[in-house]
Design an enzyme around this catalytic site. Sequence first.
Site, PDB file in Angstrom:
ATOM      1  N   TYR A 279      40.179  48.238  46.080  1.00  0.00           N
ATOM      2  CA  TYR A 279      38.905  47.848  46.700  1.00  0.00           C
ATOM      3  C   TYR A 279      38.325  48.947  47.574  1.00  0.00           C
ATOM      4  O   TYR A 279      37.336  48.734  48.240  1.00  0.00           O
ATOM      5  CB  TYR A 279      39.102  46.614  47.581  1.00  0.00           C
ATOM      6  CG  TYR A 279      39.243  45.336  46.818  1.00  0.00           C
ATOM      7  CD1 TYR A 279      40.330  45.152  45.969  1.00  0.00           C
ATOM      8  CD2 TYR A 279      38.318  44.313  46.934  1.00  0.00           C
ATOM      9  CE1 TYR A 279      40.476  43.985  45.257  1.00  0.00           C
ATOM     10  CE2 TYR A 279      38.452  43.144  46.227  1.00  0.00           C
ATOM     11  CZ  TYR A 279      39.539  42.979  45.397  1.00  0.00           C
ATOM     12  OH  TYR A 279      39.687  41.817  44.695  1.00  0.00           O
TER      13      TYR A 279
ATOM     14  N   LYS B 219      53.569  44.416  43.746  1.00  0.00           N
ATOM     15  CA  LYS B 219      53.890  44.645  42.337  1.00  0.00           C
ATOM     16  C   LYS B 219      54.612  45.997  42.255  1.00  0.00           C
ATOM     17  O   LYS B 219      54.268  46.884  41.471  1.00  0.00           O
ATOM     18  CB  LYS B 219      52.584  44.622  41.531  1.00  0.00           C
ATOM     19  CG  LYS B 219      52.747  44.602  40.053  1.00  0.00           C
ATOM     20  CD  LYS B 219      53.293  43.287  39.502  1.00  0.00           C
ATOM     21  CE  LYS B 219      53.627  43.448  38.041  1.00  0.00           C
ATOM     22  NZ  LYS B 219      54.472  42.397  37.498  1.00  0.00           N
TER      23      LYS B 219
ATOM     24  N   ASP C 175      53.725  38.496  40.431  1.00  0.00           N
ATOM     25  CA  ASP C 175      53.676  37.445  39.404  1.00  0.00           C
ATOM     26  C   ASP C 175      54.643  36.318  39.738  1.00  0.00           C
ATOM     27  O   ASP C 175      54.356  35.143  39.507  1.00  0.00           O
ATOM     28  CB  ASP C 175      53.953  38.012  38.003  1.00  0.00           C
ATOM     29  CG  ASP C 175      54.983  39.105  38.011  1.00  0.00           C
ATOM     30  OD1 ASP C 175      54.628  40.263  37.772  1.00  0.00           O
ATOM     31  OD2 ASP C 175      56.151  38.802  38.297  1.00  0.00           O
TER      32      ASP C 175
ATOM     33  N   ASP D 189      43.593  38.680  47.189  1.00  0.00           N
ATOM     34  CA  ASP D 189      42.339  38.082  46.726  1.00  0.00           C
ATOM     35  C   ASP D 189      42.656  36.971  45.725  1.00  0.00           C
ATOM     36  O   ASP D 189      42.199  35.831  45.852  1.00  0.00           O
ATOM     37  CB  ASP D 189      41.494  39.188  46.067  1.00  0.00           C
ATOM     38  CG  ASP D 189      40.063  38.761  45.833  1.00  0.00           C
ATOM     39  OD1 ASP D 189      39.705  37.623  46.201  1.00  0.00           O
ATOM     40  OD2 ASP D 189      39.291  39.558  45.281  1.00  0.00           O
TER      41      ASP D 189
END
Length: 415
Positions: free
Chosen positions: A161, A228, A282, A306
């Site tokens: 972002y 991640k 995940d 987000d």
Amino acid sequence: MAEFKNLTVGSEGEAITLGRRGKLRVPDNPIIPFIEGDGIGGDITRASMRVWDAAVAKAFDGKRKVAWLEVYAGEKAYEKFGEWIPEDTFEALRQFHVSIKGPLTTPVGGGIRSLNVTFRQVLDLYSCVRPVRYFRGVPSPVKRPGDLDVVIFRENTEDVYSGIEYREGTDAAQKVIDFLNHEMGAHVRPDSGVGIKPISITGTKRHVRKAIQYAIANKLPKVTLVHKGNIMKFTEGAFRDWGYELAREEFADKVITEEDVWSKHNGEIPKGMIMINDRIADSIFQQVLLRPTEYSVLVTPNLNGDYLSDACAAQVGGLGMAPGANIGDTVALFEATHGTAPKYAGKDMVNPGSLMLSGAMMFDHMGWKKAATLIRRGIQGAIKQKRVTYDLERQMKGATKVSTSQFAEAIVENM
Ligand code: NAP
């Protein structure tokens, strides 16, 4: 205090100030700037003020009262001053430290990506805080929505972002691709658009610090770093490593790792300690569905946060009720998390819950917890009586559809 160009501060209230170590000093009649917002902003702000003022009056027997100060952003600002966010507004949010806003339309064209992003960047509001909790009676897609009670801390300034992006086919994109392919040994297809994902020690540590401080202040048992890092080792993986490092460096007497809880304490978190652990992004999406009670504070980089905050909000009944805040070192801006829903503007129809609950968060932040509790109790009471706005009514059996302002009255009655 800096002078304002077009803003007049009334004589009624006093400014909130910062004491030692950034602690807020809140007078009984604090000046709190508010931005009404576009579209449904007017409807939800009016209803919320009715509820906020009633909660404060009731909680403190009329001894405390907010001196609201309207400041401008979005369409109202553009009409009045020809600017989407006038400098006065930034200055007021800086000077008064705590403020609240409705949703803002993202201007089309004109070089502004998003007004919300502009606020975050200009005021360095580096942590986005989204509490997710269930109100009994709200329709939800899961069997036990009440099991999820988490606060998500989403980093607000970095990651994909950060706005460093190059459009496919441009000279800039070509330059970056050539550099990567010729000098860094990468294999990027020449017809690619390219985005950059910076995650820094500075950005990560100040964010994780805020989350741990929050867990301590609110006596929450766990802080989970979500990342991640198995794939993006030097950005997401580093986020995890720097998070643990910060916990060790600054909170060694209050925070214990999950590993130590199991290897030294038989899986029991020692009394008065907070457990820090980490989960891959995940996996956390599965965990909040399958083992929601095991989590309390979730700390994430920007993009994961987000996605995760909207998914968690949906799990407990949707974005219409989800509050939020953007917080930096000296400024906190509380906000409705939904958009301007322009088709409902001025119709006194939509659910003001998100903004109202953001106000409750704001009162918590100011140490006015009694007022915050009354707002939540009032909302829970109105929902229990099934006096709800259209969005909830259409999903609840036997509910009475009420307007935005009638919902506010029902909440006040139930405080
Ligand atoms: P939106 O304004 O959130 O509205 C989408 C739909 O969500 C509405 O049509 C409505 O659904 C439901 N909804 C939203 N708020 C509600 C409320 N308070 N009560 C009940 N239902 C509510 O999203 P959008 O249409 O994508 O965006 C519109 C504008 O808002 C855009 O300019 C966007 O950039 C801006 N925006 C601003 C913010 C912000 O300021 N924080 C955030 C998101 C978007 P139903 O029609 O099904 O009832």
